[in-house]
Design a protein around this motif. Structure first.
Motif, PDB file in Angstrom:
ATOM      1  N   UNK A  59       0.942   7.314  -2.527  1.00  0.00           N
ATOM      2  CA  UNK A  59       1.683   7.219  -1.408  1.00  0.00           C
ATOM      3  C   UNK A  59       2.854   7.214  -1.154  1.00  0.00           C
ATOM      4  N   UNK A  60       3.584   6.573  -2.317  1.00  0.00           N
ATOM      5  CA  UNK A  60       4.960   6.451  -2.460  1.00  0.00           C
ATOM      6  C   UNK A  60       5.737   7.935  -2.247  1.00  0.00           C
ATOM      7  N   UNK A 116       0.767  -1.230  -0.055  1.00  0.00           N
ATOM      8  CA  UNK A 116      -0.104   0.088   0.165  1.00  0.00           C
ATOM      9  C   UNK A 116       0.903   1.237  -0.080  1.00  0.00           C
ATOM     10  N   UNK A 117       1.829   1.311   0.716  1.00  0.00           N
ATOM     11  CA  UNK A 117       2.934   2.358   0.941  1.00  0.00           C
ATOM     12  C   UNK A 117       3.781   2.577  -0.184  1.00  0.00           C
ATOM     13  N   UNK A 118       4.522   1.563  -0.592  1.00  0.00           N
ATOM     14  CA  UNK A 118       5.426   1.716  -1.632  1.00  0.00           C
ATOM     15  C   UNK A 118       5.169   1.437  -3.054  1.00  0.00           C
ATOM     16  N   UNK A 165      12.571   6.823  -6.221  1.00  0.00           N
ATOM     17  CA  UNK A 165      11.644   5.962  -5.022  1.00  0.00           C
ATOM     18  C   UNK A 165      11.205   4.699  -5.400  1.00  0.00           C
ATOM     19  N   UNK A 166      10.979   4.504  -6.612  1.00  0.00           N
ATOM     20  CA  UNK A 166      10.668   3.037  -6.839  1.00  0.00           C
ATOM     21  C   UNK A 166      11.847   2.021  -6.867  1.00  0.00           C
ATOM     22  N   UNK A 167      13.200   2.566  -6.816  1.00  0.00           N
ATOM     23  CA  UNK A 167      14.274   1.752  -6.727  1.00  0.00           C
ATOM     24  C   UNK A 167      14.289   1.317  -5.144  1.00  0.00           C
TER      25      UNK A 167
END
Length: 245
Positions: A186-187, A179-181, A203-205
């Protein structure tokens, strides 16, 4: 299935873990489980707090919210490594807590010790770091409940509570990562976004790295916890009794 040490998969433990995780999933939105969810949020924030102290920083205050939100305000020494360590310690800290609960309850049978240690942990976090009345009341209330449970509850009930917390924490970690990442909206406001702004790594990494590490940690601990220890020592055959004449 057998490990290199000779331990075999305990299907009873596996069935119990799956049953508890299934029950947690089924009743996920029940208000009865809200205190347990907030408890796991405190594990997340405690990860940030511990990492802060380990890198030589100081923790100002920790906040918990009924909507399962939380925050940890701290002061860090300068350095990119310090920021990476502290920002990563939230999600990974929750995974470590879930892994530790599984090992302590399934593998090492430390029922009362686990509940007693949880009581001390919550009392310390409440007295020293709670930043608002709700956080203080929650920490001290849960610390009192767990302390009384460790002292007075029957051993079987203590073990059942610990097993449920282990299963629920592992499930919550997986849901929290999802849910967060892996939700882009949200991320953008998560710890991954903070690190992206500090390190220029997307941030996806960070999301992928934390997810892989957390799932690997939970998987390895579950594999170890669900395998029964082989019997130790060499058993001598029973001695035949001499017949009386």
């Amino acid at each position: 299935m057998r490990t290199a040490s000779g331990a075999t998969l305990d299907f009873g433990r596996l069935a119990l873990l799956l049953l508890l995780m299934g029950a947690s999933w089924y009743f996920w939105y029940s208000p009865v489980l809200l205190p347990v969810k907030v408890l796991v949020v405190m594990m997340h924030e405690t990860g940030h707090a511990l990492a802060t102290l380990l890198v030589g920083g100081s923790v100002d205050r920790v906040h918990l919210q009924l909507n399962e939100g939380g925050s940890c305000f701290s002061r860090l020494p300068p350095g990119v490594f310090n920021r990476i360590a502290v920002s990563s310690a939230g999600y990974l800290g929750s995974a470590v807590a879930g892994a530790g609960l599984m090992l302590a309850t399934f593998r090492f049978r430390l029922g009362r010790a686990v509940m007693g240690a949880a009581s001390v942990w919550l009392a310390v976090m409440g007295f020293f770091y709670a930043g608002d009345p709700f956080t203080l009341a929650f920490c001290l209330g849960m610390a009192l409940a767990m302390g009384l449970g460790a002292r007075f509850l029957p051993t079987g009930l203590v073990d059942a509570i610990n097993l449920f917390l282990a299963a629920f924490t592992a499930l919550y970690v997986v849901f929290d990562l999802r849910d967060d990442l892996w939700n882009s909206a949200v991320r953008a406001q998560s710890d991954a976004a903070i690190l992206a702004s500090e390190t220029w790594v997307p941030s996806i990494i960070w999301a992928a790295l934390w997810t892989l590490l957390s799932l690997a940690l939970l998987g390895v601990s579950a594999w170890w916890a669900l395998h029964a220890k082989p019997s130790s020592g060499v058993k001598m055959p029973p001695m035949a009794r001499a017949r009386r004449v």
